[in-house]
Write a protein that holds these residues in place. Structure first.
Motif, mmCIF file in Angstrom:
data_model
loop_
_atom_site.group_PDB
_atom_site.id
_atom_site.type_symbol
_atom_site.label_atom_id
_atom_site.label_comp_id
_atom_site.label_asym_id
_atom_site.label_seq_id
_atom_site.Cartn_x
_atom_site.Cartn_y
_atom_site.Cartn_z
ATOM 1 N N ILE A 1 0.868 -1.191 0.000
ATOM 2 C CA ILE A 1 0.000 0.000 0.000
ATOM 3 C C ILE A 1 0.895 1.228 0.000
ATOM 4 O O ILE A 1 1.814 1.348 0.820
ATOM 5 C CB ILE A 1 -0.930 0.013 1.230
ATOM 6 C CG1 ILE A 1 -1.844 -1.207 1.222
ATOM 7 C CG2 ILE A 1 -1.751 1.298 1.258
ATOM 8 C CD1 ILE A 1 -2.789 -1.283 0.050
ATOM 9 N N SER A 2 0.641 2.160 -0.925
ATOM 10 C CA SER A 2 1.499 3.343 -1.072
ATOM 11 C C SER A 2 0.659 4.615 -1.020
ATOM 12 O O SER A 2 -0.483 4.645 -1.489
ATOM 13 C CB SER A 2 2.245 3.265 -2.415
ATOM 14 O OG SER A 2 2.983 4.436 -2.658
ATOM 15 N N GLU A 3 1.234 5.657 -0.463
ATOM 16 C CA GLU A 3 0.685 7.020 -0.462
ATOM 17 C C GLU A 3 -0.768 7.093 -0.005
ATOM 18 O O GLU A 3 -1.619 7.678 -0.684
ATOM 19 C CB GLU A 3 0.815 7.644 -1.848
ATOM 20 C CG GLU A 3 2.239 7.745 -2.350
ATOM 21 C CD GLU A 3 2.325 8.379 -3.733
ATOM 22 O OE1 GLU A 3 1.470 9.212 -4.060
ATOM 23 O OE2 GLU A 3 3.259 8.024 -4.479
ATOM 24 N N PRO A 4 -1.112 6.490 1.158
ATOM 25 C CA PRO A 4 -2.487 6.668 1.650
ATOM 26 C C PRO A 4 -2.708 8.123 2.064
ATOM 27 O O PRO A 4 -1.831 8.747 2.668
ATOM 28 C CB PRO A 4 -2.545 5.721 2.850
ATOM 29 C CG PRO A 4 -1.124 5.620 3.317
ATOM 30 C CD PRO A 4 -0.273 5.716 2.087
ATOM 31 N N LEU B 1 -2.322 1.025 -4.715
ATOM 32 C CA LEU B 1 -1.955 -0.382 -4.590
ATOM 33 C C LEU B 1 -0.852 -0.679 -5.612
ATOM 34 O O LEU B 1 -1.057 -0.492 -6.810
ATOM 35 C CB LEU B 1 -3.172 -1.278 -4.853
ATOM 36 C CG LEU B 1 -2.914 -2.787 -4.918
ATOM 37 C CD1 LEU B 1 -2.450 -3.297 -3.570
ATOM 38 C CD2 LEU B 1 -4.165 -3.528 -5.371
ATOM 39 N N VAL B 2 0.311 -1.080 -5.124
ATOM 40 C CA VAL B 2 1.457 -1.387 -5.992
ATOM 41 C C VAL B 2 1.671 -2.896 -5.985
ATOM 42 O O VAL B 2 1.822 -3.501 -4.910
ATOM 43 C CB VAL B 2 2.726 -0.657 -5.503
ATOM 44 C CG1 VAL B 2 3.897 -0.931 -6.447
ATOM 45 C CG2 VAL B 2 2.475 0.843 -5.392
ATOM 46 N N VAL B 3 1.671 -3.522 -7.169
ATOM 47 C CA VAL B 3 1.761 -4.977 -7.277
ATOM 48 C C VAL B 3 2.901 -5.350 -8.222
ATOM 49 O O VAL B 3 2.997 -4.809 -9.330
ATOM 50 C CB VAL B 3 0.436 -5.586 -7.797
ATOM 51 C CG1 VAL B 3 0.522 -7.117 -7.763
ATOM 52 C CG2 VAL B 3 -0.744 -5.108 -6.966
ATOM 53 N N VAL B 4 3.771 -6.257 -7.760
ATOM 54 C CA VAL B 4 4.835 -6.813 -8.607
ATOM 55 C C VAL B 4 4.349 -8.158 -9.146
ATOM 56 O O VAL B 4 3.878 -9.013 -8.382
ATOM 57 C CB VAL B 4 6.138 -7.003 -7.812
ATOM 58 C CG1 VAL B 4 7.222 -7.615 -8.700
ATOM 59 C CG2 VAL B 4 6.611 -5.656 -7.263
ATOM 60 N N LEU B 5 4.460 -8.360 -10.470
ATOM 61 C CA LEU B 5 3.895 -9.540 -11.125
ATOM 62 C C LEU B 5 4.924 -10.213 -12.027
ATOM 63 O O LEU B 5 5.879 -9.566 -12.474
ATOM 64 C CB LEU B 5 2.671 -9.152 -11.969
ATOM 65 C CG LEU B 5 1.548 -8.440 -11.219
ATOM 66 C CD1 LEU B 5 0.927 -7.382 -12.087
ATOM 67 C CD2 LEU B 5 0.489 -9.430 -10.780
ATOM 68 N N ARG B 6 4.685 -11.482 -12.305
ATOM 69 C CA ARG B 6 5.525 -12.200 -13.266
ATOM 70 C C ARG B 6 4.626 -12.979 -14.215
ATOM 71 O O ARG B 6 3.562 -13.476 -13.817
ATOM 72 C CB ARG B 6 6.472 -13.159 -12.550
ATOM 73 C CG ARG B 6 7.491 -13.783 -13.517
ATOM 74 C CD ARG B 6 8.182 -14.976 -12.922
ATOM 75 N NE ARG B 6 9.117 -15.573 -13.859
ATOM 76 C CZ ARG B 6 9.568 -16.813 -13.781
ATOM 77 N NH1 ARG B 6 9.167 -17.588 -12.802
ATOM 78 N NH2 ARG B 6 10.418 -17.277 -14.677
#
Length: 561
Positions: A128-131, A204-209
């Motif tokens: 979670i970023s920058e609330p 919401l920041v999500v790292v995906l592959r």
């Protein structure tokens, strides 16, 4: 036939008592329908926007460069699994905000929580970023649930533990030549609980592959959003339709209202301009503010139409130069020259007299490529001091150098910006082109200057990563004309008259300077009276300015010294 005449004809055909009452009822219903939709049916709204969705690009070796002449280190073969892993990673940044008129609680989702999927890509990490409400960060993080097809979802801690195991196993297996060991396959994330105050937002920041069955090819960029909000909607801001039934009914209601009032219009849509005082012949030149000159030129044109014997011209010299020209004017020019100034001119001679005209709001604007719509004052000052030189220092996403488009020393807007917003100077001039450093100045960030608002708007629109400032009506007009410019909030205050009481700093009063008091019966005196008339007030308000003199002849509180 003019539009208002057509409306009048229709009103006449439907002019019976019953017809008029029917039209009135239809107009009221159609006009109130959007309000009913907004405040009754769908008063709760969640807007989301995918701000970034692309490859991370951390691979130490480009596997697709096609350069057969350059041989990489022998270790590449041993590290190939790790290189391939990094080459298939992507990052998604999603902004979620409560855009409704009420707080949203978890009960509003009725068993269908807010959920995001990513086209089959596998989740490796999230945060979670920058609330906008910092104490809610932990609650939002604890509410994250990750779906893998199993009956029960997993929590963030499980995902991060798995990430460490993936990387450790991958490194060991790559050294031993073994295949990657199976790991959980999370392909979606939802919020177990989600409570959002009105106007609250977070990212919401999500790292995906990419999934294992897609080892090559273009990276996936698909995503989906699911959930059901009781008494409201969940809307993708990028795909929101411009034409909706509330807007259609509102437009229909306005047209019906036009039919009803058409009979009251005497063959014209807008009354002819009438000076508040009698016309006066002569010649008048108005110099000064480039931001305010266009609206004064428009008001002067209305005056000239009502008073054919007068000649009034405007010249956008900049506030400071305009006041200097007036101060240096000869006695013969005293009644034929006036100057517009954004705020009071410092050091003006005592013989110059001020006439408050309007409250003028300004806005810091950015090229849409910057990917932001708000800054704190500290961040803005950091941009101009050189502390921030790239937009990725202020938001998640790709690198984009900051380019500052400023005004020259003759600008009253620049003086106001430095005094009221920056609390210091803009910085050194390092560029003429606004794109590259082509002047020998020790400035940390590329900064150029333009002599008028129109030139600033043109440069801001054409330069990626650009930031500058213009008056609010010009910013709104530029956006309405399709230019890629965004007026940003400062310390959560968007440029608006109501924000001034909350501390919005970027505003001033527009003054008309004269050399002494105008002589009775002169064109200068007559035009100043006209600036206070109802016709001029209408022009100012239509253009987005707040007149200093109201209908009752009293000064607006913001225009009082």
């Amino acid at each position: 036939m003019r539009f208002e005449d057509t409306l009048g004809s229709v009103a006449e055909l439907l002019g019976s008592t019953g017809g008029i009452l029917g039209l009135l009822a239809a107009a009221v219903i159609a006009t109130l329908a959007p309000l009913f939709d907004r405040y009754v049916l769908r008063r709760k709204r969640i807007y989301y926007r995918v701000q970034y969705n692309s490859k991370i690009g951390l691979s130490p070796v480009d596997l697709q460069d096609g350069d057969g002449a350059v041989k990489h280190a022998d270790e590449v073969d041993q590290l190939r699994p790790i290189v391939e892993l990094l080459d298939r990673l992507s990052l998604v940044v999603i902004r979620v905000r409560n855009a409704g008129i009420e707080d949203i609680s978890n009960d509003d989702f009725r068993g269908s929580p807010l959920k995001f999927t990513f086209g089959g890509r596998i989740i490796w990490n999230a945060r979670i970023s920058e609330p906008s409400i910092e104490p809610h960060r932990e609650k939002l993080k604890d509410a994250l649930q990750f779906d893998s097809g199993k009956p029960a979802p997993d929590e963030l801690g499980t995902v991060r533990t798995s990430l460490r195991k993936r990387l450790t196993a991958l490194f060991r297996n790559s050294q031993a030549g073994k295949p990657e060991s199976p790991q959980p396959q999370w392909d979606g994330v939802h919020f177990r609980e989600l409570d959002l105050h009105r106007r609250e937002q977070f990212k919401l920041v999500v790292v995906l592959r990419e999934p294992d069955d897609q080892p090559a090819g273009e990276l996936t960029k698909d995503y989906g959003c699911f959930g059901r909000l009781d008494g409201g909607r969940i809307v993708n801001e990028k795909t929101q339709r411009r034409i909706t039934w509330p807007r259609i009914t509102a437009t229909f209601g306005v047209l019906l209202t036009g039919v009803l009032i058409a009979t009251l219009i005497a063959n014209v849509w807008r009354p002819t301009a009438e000076p508040a005082a009698s016309c006066a012949p002569g010649t008048l030149r108005i110099v000064g503010s480039s931001a305010f000159s266009p609206i004064v030129d428009s008001i002067a044109a209305e005056y000239r139409r009502a008073c054919p014997g007068s000649t009034i011209t405007t010249q956008a010299t900049g506030s400071i130069d305009g006041v200097r020209m007036l101060a240096a004017a000869s006695p013969d020019e005293r009644g034929s020259l006036a100057a517009l100034s954004d705020g009071r001119a410092s050091g003006a001679p005592a013989e110059l007299v001020t006439q408050p005209v309007a409250v003028i709001l300004y806005s810091v604007v950015v090229n849409d490529s910057a990917g932001i719509d708000e800054l704190t004052l500290d961040q803005l000052r950091g941009i101009y001091s050189g502390r921030y030189q790239d937009w990725n220092q202020l938001r998640a996403g790709p690198s984009l150098p900051i380019r500052i488009i400023g005004r020259g020393q003759e600008s009253g807007t620049r003086r106001l910006f430095e005094q009221a917003v920056l609390a210091g100077p803009e910085g050194a001039l390092s560029s003429d082109s606004c794109d590259v450093r082509d002047r020998p100045a020790p400035a940390p960030t590329i900064r150029c200057e333009r002599s008028s608002e129109a030139q600033v708007i043109e440069e801001l629109s054409a330069t990626d990563g650009a930031i500058g400032y213009i008056d609010l009506p010009s910013a709104r007009a530029a956006r309405a004309n399709g230019l890629p410019l965004t007026a940003i909030a400062l310390d959560d205050n968007y440029p608006d008259l109501s924000s001034i009481s909350n501390g919005y700093p970027f505003w001033t009063v527009e003054y008309l300077y004269t050399k002494g008091f105008p002589e009775g019966g002169s064109l200068l005196e007559s035009f100043i009276d006209y600036l206070r008339s109802g016709s001029a007030r209408d022009e100012l308000q239509t253009a987005g300015y707040t007149p200093c003199v109201g209908k009752d002849g009293r000064l607006h509180p913001l225009c009082r010294d």
